[in-house]
Design a protein around this motif. Structure first.
Motif, PDB file in Angstrom:
ATOM      1  N   ILE A 122      11.017 -72.794  61.104  1.00  0.00           N
ATOM      2  CA  ILE A 122      10.119 -74.332  60.605  1.00  0.00           C
ATOM      3  C   ILE A 122       8.720 -73.454  60.572  1.00  0.00           C
ATOM      4  O   ILE A 122       8.304 -73.157  61.530  1.00  0.00           O
ATOM      5  CB  ILE A 122      10.934 -75.692  61.119  1.00  0.00           C
ATOM      6  CG1 ILE A 122      12.237 -75.621  60.957  1.00  0.00           C
ATOM      7  CG2 ILE A 122       9.783 -76.238  60.649  1.00  0.00           C
ATOM      8  CD1 ILE A 122      12.133 -77.037  62.256  1.00  0.00           C
ATOM      9  N   ASP A 123       8.145 -73.564  59.504  1.00  0.00           N
ATOM     10  CA  ASP A 123       6.799 -73.274  59.436  1.00  0.00           C
ATOM     11  C   ASP A 123       6.152 -74.719  59.796  1.00  0.00           C
ATOM     12  O   ASP A 123       5.867 -75.761  58.790  1.00  0.00           O
ATOM     13  CB  ASP A 123       6.361 -73.003  58.365  1.00  0.00           C
ATOM     14  CG  ASP A 123       5.012 -71.428  58.508  1.00  0.00           C
ATOM     15  OD1 ASP A 123       4.721 -72.662  59.434  1.00  0.00           O
ATOM     16  OD2 ASP A 123       4.558 -70.741  58.461  1.00  0.00           O
ATOM     17  N   PHE A 124       5.445 -75.556  60.617  1.00  0.00           N
ATOM     18  CA  PHE A 124       4.714 -76.885  60.621  1.00  0.00           C
ATOM     19  C   PHE A 124       3.454 -76.289  59.586  1.00  0.00           C
ATOM     20  O   PHE A 124       2.748 -77.106  59.657  1.00  0.00           O
ATOM     21  CB  PHE A 124       5.313 -76.961  62.503  1.00  0.00           C
ATOM     22  CG  PHE A 124       6.456 -77.434  62.666  1.00  0.00           C
ATOM     23  CD1 PHE A 124       6.688 -78.657  62.508  1.00  0.00           C
ATOM     24  CD2 PHE A 124       6.936 -76.878  63.343  1.00  0.00           C
ATOM     25  CE1 PHE A 124       7.520 -79.324  62.559  1.00  0.00           C
ATOM     26  CE2 PHE A 124       7.843 -77.051  63.936  1.00  0.00           C
ATOM     27  CZ  PHE A 124       8.260 -78.257  63.519  1.00  0.00           C
ATOM     28  N   ALA A 125       3.284 -74.989  60.510  1.00  0.00           N
ATOM     29  CA  ALA A 125       1.209 -74.818  60.568  1.00  0.00           C
ATOM     30  C   ALA A 125       1.181 -74.567  58.875  1.00  0.00           C
ATOM     31  O   ALA A 125       0.509 -75.288  58.471  1.00  0.00           O
ATOM     32  CB  ALA A 125       1.073 -73.336  60.987  1.00  0.00           C
ATOM     33  N   ARG A 126       2.277 -74.015  57.860  1.00  0.00           N
ATOM     34  CA  ARG A 126       1.791 -73.723  56.502  1.00  0.00           C
ATOM     35  C   ARG A 126       1.790 -75.330  55.996  1.00  0.00           C
ATOM     36  O   ARG A 126       1.482 -75.194  54.601  1.00  0.00           O
ATOM     37  CB  ARG A 126       2.240 -72.765  56.379  1.00  0.00           C
ATOM     38  CG  ARG A 126       2.102 -71.905  56.560  1.00  0.00           C
ATOM     39  CD  ARG A 126       2.539 -70.088  55.987  1.00  0.00           C
ATOM     40  NE  ARG A 126       2.245 -68.962  56.184  1.00  0.00           N
ATOM     41  CZ  ARG A 126       2.367 -68.117  57.484  1.00  0.00           C
ATOM     42  NH1 ARG A 126       3.495 -68.169  57.617  1.00  0.00           N
ATOM     43  NH2 ARG A 126       1.779 -66.982  56.836  1.00  0.00           N
ATOM     44  N   GLY A 127       2.931 -75.750  56.616  1.00  0.00           N
ATOM     45  CA  GLY A 127       3.027 -77.274  55.904  1.00  0.00           C
ATOM     46  C   GLY A 127       1.880 -78.223  56.030  1.00  0.00           C
ATOM     47  O   GLY A 127       2.298 -78.930  54.829  1.00  0.00           O
ATOM     48  N   ALA A 128       1.386 -78.049  56.697  1.00  0.00           N
ATOM     49  CA  ALA A 128      -0.098 -78.743  57.312  1.00  0.00           C
ATOM     50  C   ALA A 128      -1.109 -78.324  56.326  1.00  0.00           C
ATOM     51  O   ALA A 128      -1.850 -79.428  55.648  1.00  0.00           O
ATOM     52  CB  ALA A 128      -0.442 -78.744  58.854  1.00  0.00           C
ATOM     53  N   LYS A 129      -1.141 -77.046  55.930  1.00  0.00           N
ATOM     54  CA  LYS A 129      -2.399 -76.314  54.793  1.00  0.00           C
ATOM     55  C   LYS A 129      -2.005 -77.167  53.717  1.00  0.00           C
ATOM     56  O   LYS A 129      -2.278 -77.913  52.603  1.00  0.00           O
ATOM     57  CB  LYS A 129      -2.314 -74.905  55.187  1.00  0.00           C
ATOM     58  CG  LYS A 129      -2.539 -74.337  53.968  1.00  0.00           C
ATOM     59  CD  LYS A 129      -2.744 -72.588  54.105  1.00  0.00           C
ATOM     60  CE  LYS A 129      -1.510 -72.630  53.716  1.00  0.00           C
ATOM     61  NZ  LYS A 129      -1.357 -71.351  53.924  1.00  0.00           N
TER      62      LYS A 129
END
Length: 426
Positions: free
Chosen positions: A153-160
């Motif tokens: 899961i990529d939380f950082a890129r989702g936030a971006k």
């Protein structure tokens, strides 16, 4: 929505129900009764004036036949005034009716007698607990650290790309999501009819299931087109039969659907919402039933069992809560919550709510059935439950099945899909 006649005949019971739910003021019931009395008084006055107008019309006819035109014209002038008065009364009745309906939408459902009294989550009743909490000879990690290390899961890129609460699921993370959805649907469709519903609904649908006005601040809204992205498949599924009369033989109607769900979760912050604990977009399989009023509480227990069976299949430690009056949802008469143990966080996470709404939603949506024995149509009872919501299930699966080397070995239902421990993104 509660029946106005029921409120009229049981105001003290409704006030007590509001107090049990934690409402500090019950003035809304006084307002409901005031507008109801005003509306009925206006309607009575209007009926009296219409009766007088009808009598006058007959008198005018008699006078005209007798050649008494001047006397008839005098009465006709009075009729003109009566028509204007009737028009004014109709406007008053409409205003009172609108105000009454708006107030009724703010009155919650009445808790069932089996619901425990309470004000907070500490007053919820733990009915049962199942499975063993995992024991580790190492310090277990929370799922957000596991997911980052493994690349699920990529939380950082989702936030971006979108914002916080909109994660990317990558590689085996995406495959795990797909596998869970398939498992949940395969189990649900043993007893429920699968539906692929619209993902946007109109205001009438949101009012019908009670998301409006109660959860207005929690729903996303596309203002230009006046659509609401679904916060749960409950909304389109239950509205499927809005303004329809069913045959009693059709009951119970059982529907299920997988949808993404969107929720603003306004005001949510802190460690308890970190990672997958609380998202703005997530996937869920929902169960909905329309039942005969005499069988709805039996249906509630069956629906609860349907959701619990999934937790057993997933080999997750879980427990069942009977929600107290102060923690129960606005529309519910009785509600169970199912929670799974989160080993990495050391706490329980809610993954399902199963509820009986009795006639509360059906009255808003005007969903009725025609009794086999004849007579006027009756309101159905509606129920729904999550089977299951994915994010916290994924969190618990990762945390409870983690290994000392940082990998995760999933339980049997997923061996044929993932084939190996989750330890790499692809």
């Amino acid at each position: 929505m509660l029946d106005i006649q029921f409120i009229r005949e049981n105001p003290d019971r409704i006030r007590q129900a509001l107090a049990d739910r934690g409402h500090t003021s019950t003035n809304v019931i006084d307002e409901v009764l005031r507008f109801d009395a005003e509306r009925r008084q206006v309607l009575t006055t209007r009926q009296q004036k219409q009766a007088r107008a009808n009598a006058a019309a007959r008198e005018i006819g008699n006078l005209m036949r007798e050649g008494k035109r001047e006397e008839a014209q005098a009465i006709i002038k009075k009729q003109i005034r009566l028509k204007q008065e009737d028009k004014d009364l109709a406007a008053q009745a409409s205003t009172a009716e609108t105000s009454l309906k708006q107030l009724l939408l703010t009155v919650p459902n009445i808790p069932h007698t089996s619901v425990p009294l309470g004000k907070s989550e500490t007053d919820n009743l733990v009915v049962s607990e199942h499975g063993e909490k995992p024991a580790f000879d190492f310090e277990p990690l929370p799922h957000w650290e596991l997911a980052q290390q493994i690349g699920l899961i990529d939380f950082a890129r989702g936030a971006k790309v979108a914002g916080a609460g909109f994660p990317f699921y990558v590689g085996k993370g995406a495959r795990l999501q797909r596998a869970l959805i398939q498992l949940f649907l395969d189990e649900a469709t043993k007893h429920y009819v699968e539906v692929q519903p619209p993902l946007f609904v109109n205001e009438e649908s949101a009012l019908g299931t009670g998301q409006l006005p109660d959860k207005e601040g929690q729903m996303y809204y596309v203002g230009e087109d006046e659509y609401y992205p679904v916060p749960t498949a409950e909304v389109p599924l239950t509205n499927y039969y809005r303004d329809e009369i069913l045959e009693e033989a059709q009951l119970p109607i059982k529907l299920c659907a997988h949808t993404p769900c969107w929720r603003r979760e306004a005001g949510s912050y802190g460690t308890h919402v970190r990672g997958l604990n609380r998202l703005h977009q997530f996937d869920k399989v929902e169960l909905v039933q329309l039942t005969h009023p005499e069988r709805s509480y039996d249906a509630l227990e069956t629906m609860r069992s349907d959701a619990e069976r999934l937790l057993t299949l997933l080999r997750l430690p879980w427990r069942r809560l009977l929600m107290c009056t102060g923690e129960m949802g606005f529309n519910q008469s009785k509600q169970y919550d199912l929670e799974v143990w989160s080993a990495g966080q050391g706490r329980w996470l809610e993954v399902s709510s199963i509820s009986n709404f009795t006639t509360y939603q059906a009255r808003r949506m005007n969903i009725r059935y025609r009794p086999k024995s004849g007579g006027k149509p009756c309101l159905v009872h509606t129920l729904n439950g999550s089977a299951l919501a994915l994010p916290r299930v994924v969190a618990a699966l990762l945390e409870n099945n983690q290994q000392a080397d940082g990998s995760v070995t999933l339980p049997e239902p997923f061996e044929h899909i993932l084939h190996s421990p989750i330890s790499a993104a692809c």
